[in-house]
Design a protein around this motif. Structure first.
Motif, mmCIF file in Angstrom:
data_model
loop_
_atom_site.group_PDB
_atom_site.id
_atom_site.type_symbol
_atom_site.label_atom_id
_atom_site.label_comp_id
_atom_site.label_asym_id
_atom_site.label_seq_id
_atom_site.Cartn_x
_atom_site.Cartn_y
_atom_site.Cartn_z
ATOM 1 N N ASP A 1 0.950 -1.098 -0.074
ATOM 2 C CA ASP A 1 -0.005 -0.033 -0.004
ATOM 3 C C ASP A 1 0.847 1.119 -0.041
ATOM 4 O OD1 ASP A 1 -2.101 -1.731 0.223
ATOM 5 O OD2 ASP A 1 -2.518 -1.263 2.220
ATOM 6 N N MET A 2 2.006 1.153 0.815
ATOM 7 C CA MET A 2 2.776 2.350 0.721
ATOM 8 C C MET A 2 3.487 2.705 -0.653
ATOM 9 S SD MET A 2 4.658 1.996 4.579
ATOM 10 C CE MET A 2 5.733 3.395 4.146
ATOM 11 N N ILE A 3 3.970 1.556 -1.222
ATOM 12 C CA ILE A 3 4.611 1.804 -2.487
ATOM 13 C C ILE A 3 3.646 2.299 -3.563
ATOM 14 C CG2 ILE A 3 5.437 0.412 -4.483
ATOM 15 C CD1 ILE A 3 7.082 -1.450 -2.366
ATOM 16 N N ASN A 4 2.439 1.739 -3.559
ATOM 17 C CA ASN A 4 1.417 2.122 -4.359
ATOM 18 C C ASN A 4 1.215 3.534 -4.212
ATOM 19 O OD1 ASN A 4 1.164 -0.164 -5.818
ATOM 20 N ND2 ASN A 4 -0.382 -1.031 -4.477
ATOM 21 N N ALA A 5 0.918 4.192 -2.815
ATOM 22 C CA ALA A 5 0.639 5.477 -2.541
ATOM 23 C C ALA A 5 1.642 6.464 -2.885
ATOM 24 C CB ALA A 5 0.143 5.682 -1.129
ATOM 25 N N PHE B 1 3.688 10.580 -6.377
ATOM 26 C CA PHE B 1 4.876 11.024 -7.272
ATOM 27 C C PHE B 1 5.177 10.024 -8.354
ATOM 28 C CE2 PHE B 1 5.502 12.193 -2.706
ATOM 29 C CZ PHE B 1 5.383 13.585 -2.832
ATOM 30 N N PRO B 2 4.340 10.074 -9.291
ATOM 31 C CA PRO B 2 4.630 9.011 -10.508
ATOM 32 C C PRO B 2 5.708 8.685 -10.962
ATOM 33 C CG PRO B 2 3.138 10.884 -11.196
ATOM 34 C CD PRO B 2 3.541 10.973 -9.866
ATOM 35 N N THR B 3 6.345 7.609 -11.604
ATOM 36 C CA THR B 3 7.440 7.392 -12.034
ATOM 37 C C THR B 3 7.715 8.554 -13.246
ATOM 38 O OG1 THR B 3 7.618 4.987 -11.634
ATOM 39 C CG2 THR B 3 8.909 5.600 -13.433
ATOM 40 N N GLU B 4 6.818 8.617 -14.037
ATOM 41 C CA GLU B 4 7.092 9.665 -15.281
ATOM 42 C C GLU B 4 5.972 10.589 -15.067
ATOM 43 O OE1 GLU B 4 6.537 7.614 -18.935
ATOM 44 O OE2 GLU B 4 7.709 5.955 -18.271
#
Length: 133
Positions: free
Chosen positions: A60-64, A69-72
């Protein structure tokens, strides 16, 4: 005492529980009271503390963080294309400090120490500095 460790991440974003490694380092020092600093010398990695009982918390933390702050993103200008990783690393920070009490790492019942990768896959280094006192 200073201990150096390596970990090979296999994904772009990942959190690896290093709590047992830190505890083993403390046991090697045979001290009763002191401080532990866990540090990673990378600008796209970090150290954090969070729940280690349920793996869904890490997911959940990684997804949030990826949503926040999206990769692109069109606003990113860094030529390496990893601005998202620098931002995430800044939020987590490169180190955490812990207490050793009665020879044990002082953590909450559900807490674990994580080495976080935001620009993998990569091999990362982290240090455990143990000071008596």
């Amino acid at each position: 005492m200073l201990f150096e460790h390596q970990y090979q991440f296999s994904k772009r974003m990942q959190m690896h529980d290093i709590t047992e490694i830190v505890k083993q380092d403390i046991n090697r020092c045979h001290i009763d009271e002191g401080i532990v600093v866990v540090y990673t010398p990378h600008t796209t990695a970090g150290i954090t503390v969070n729940e280690n009982a349920d793996p869904d918390v890490v997911r959940d933390m990684i997804n949030a963080f990826e949503r926040a702050f999206p990769t692109e993103h069109l606003d990113y200008h860094h030529f390496e294309g990893n601005s998202h990783a620098h931002i995430k690393s800044t939020l987590f920070g490169p180190s955490q400090t812990f207490i050793i009490h009665r020879g044990q790492l002082l953590l909450g019942i559900w807490q674990g120490i994580y080495l976080c990768e935001f620009d993998g896959p990569r091999q990362r280094t982290f240090y455990v500095k143990i000071m008596e006192g």
